[in-house]
Design an enzyme around this catalytic site. Structure first.
Site, PDB file in Angstrom:
ATOM      1  N   ASP A   1       0.838  -1.199   0.000  1.00 49.08           N
ATOM      2  CA  ASP A   1       0.000   0.000   0.000  1.00 49.08           C
ATOM      3  C   ASP A   1       0.878   1.257   0.000  1.00 49.08           C
ATOM      4  O   ASP A   1       1.988   1.255   0.541  1.00 49.08           O
ATOM      5  CB  ASP A   1      -0.886  -0.029   1.255  1.00 49.08           C
TER       6      ASP A   1
ATOM      7  N   ASN B   1     -10.424  -3.156  -6.968  1.00 54.13           N
ATOM      8  CA  ASN B   1      -9.608  -2.175  -7.699  1.00 54.13           C
ATOM      9  C   ASN B   1     -10.166  -1.835  -9.090  1.00 54.13           C
ATOM     10  O   ASN B   1      -9.794  -0.822  -9.682  1.00 54.13           O
ATOM     11  CB  ASN B   1      -8.142  -2.631  -7.830  1.00 54.13           C
TER      12      ASN B   1
END
Ligand code: FPP
Length: 249
Positions: free
Chosen positions: A24, A72
């Site tokens: 991340d 996503n």
């Protein structure tokens, strides 16, 4: 669990067999530099190259990277396209070097929503490297843990298994991770402390480590800190550790 001692005589856990990473912070890394999010992901891919070598060098047998979640797809088109392009590029450029280093490539997640060429490239890389045994590198791509569990249940029902024959071991065999041991250590970079639909079943007893570094900055020294933190954890799997009485008389 076998253990060793550090220089202060502290008991250290065995190194993890399976490390899983939620990579991340690419977007924030890019923003800090006035770059685009796709440029942040490209820097993230560069970091994957060094981190794979680091963990292979430390004897980690399974490394799993969360590269694209089922959620996503909701990101802006140009970002989704850049992430799809990067996986294609990674497979093109990295499959042979990884193969020569004895690394097996594995995919976790759905294949049916990926472009044909990418699906083919994934299958070829998996096939070429399938007998390698130095380390298994799994890339979770179009992966979501809840959908993985739903798919497993559907397949169990479709196979006609009866309720009494369904155990935790049977469930595990129907997950994308059937050829992997459960992760010992889950690392998340970017300072967040969430699992975000990653390996929910498999990480039941994993140790969790959060690094504040953005993924592109998570270098060998940061990775060594994660391994060091892991070595000091006491894994009990819901039991008491040997010699631990917790106030019982
Ligand atoms: C999270 O950062 C990262 C991702 C969604 C993708 C991870 C992808 C890579 C590291 C590069 C591509 C890798 C492969 C194998 C193709 P974020 O965008 O959520 O960052 P932010 O939280 O700072 O916005």
């Amino acid at each position: 669990m076998s253990t060793s001692q550090d220089t202060r005589g502290e008991t250290l856990a065995d190194p993890p067999v399976h490390v899983a990473i939620i990579m991340d912070g690419n977007g924030r890394w890019a923003e800090e530099r006035g770059l685009t999010r796709p440029e942040g992901h490209a820097a993230g891919l560069d970091n994957i190259r060094r981190i794979v070598r680091f963990f292979a060098g430390r004897g980690v047998k399974y490394l799993t990277l969360f590269a694209f979640s089922t959620e996503n797809w909701e990101r802006p088109n140009d970002e989704v396209e850049s992430l799809i392009g990067l996986l294609g590029q990674a497979l093109r450029d990295e499959t042979l070097p990884l193969h020569e280093e004895g690394i097996r490539i594995n995919h976790l997640g759905r294949l049916d929503r990926l472009p044909d060429a990418l699906r083919r490239a994934i299958r070829e890389s998996v096939e070429l490297t399938r007998h390698n045994d130095r380390m298994t590198l799994s890339v979770a791509y179009d992966y979501g843990s809840r959908s993985e569990i739903v798919n497993a249940v559907r397949a169990i029902v479709a196979d006609g298994l009866l309720p009494h024959s369904i155990s935790e071991e049977v469930m595990a065999r129907y997950l994308y991770t059937s050829c992997l041991p459960d992760p010992d250590l889950v690392v998340r970079t970017g300072g967040e402390m969430r699992l975000s639909n990653f390996l929910l079943w498999q990480a039941a007893y994993a140790e969790f480590y959060s690094a504040s570094a953005w993924w592109p900055d998570f270098d060998e020294a940061e990775a060594a800190k994660a391994l060091d933190a892991y070595s000091r954890r006491r894994r009990r799997y819901g039991r008491l550790a040997p010699g631990e009485t917790r106030g019982n008389r």
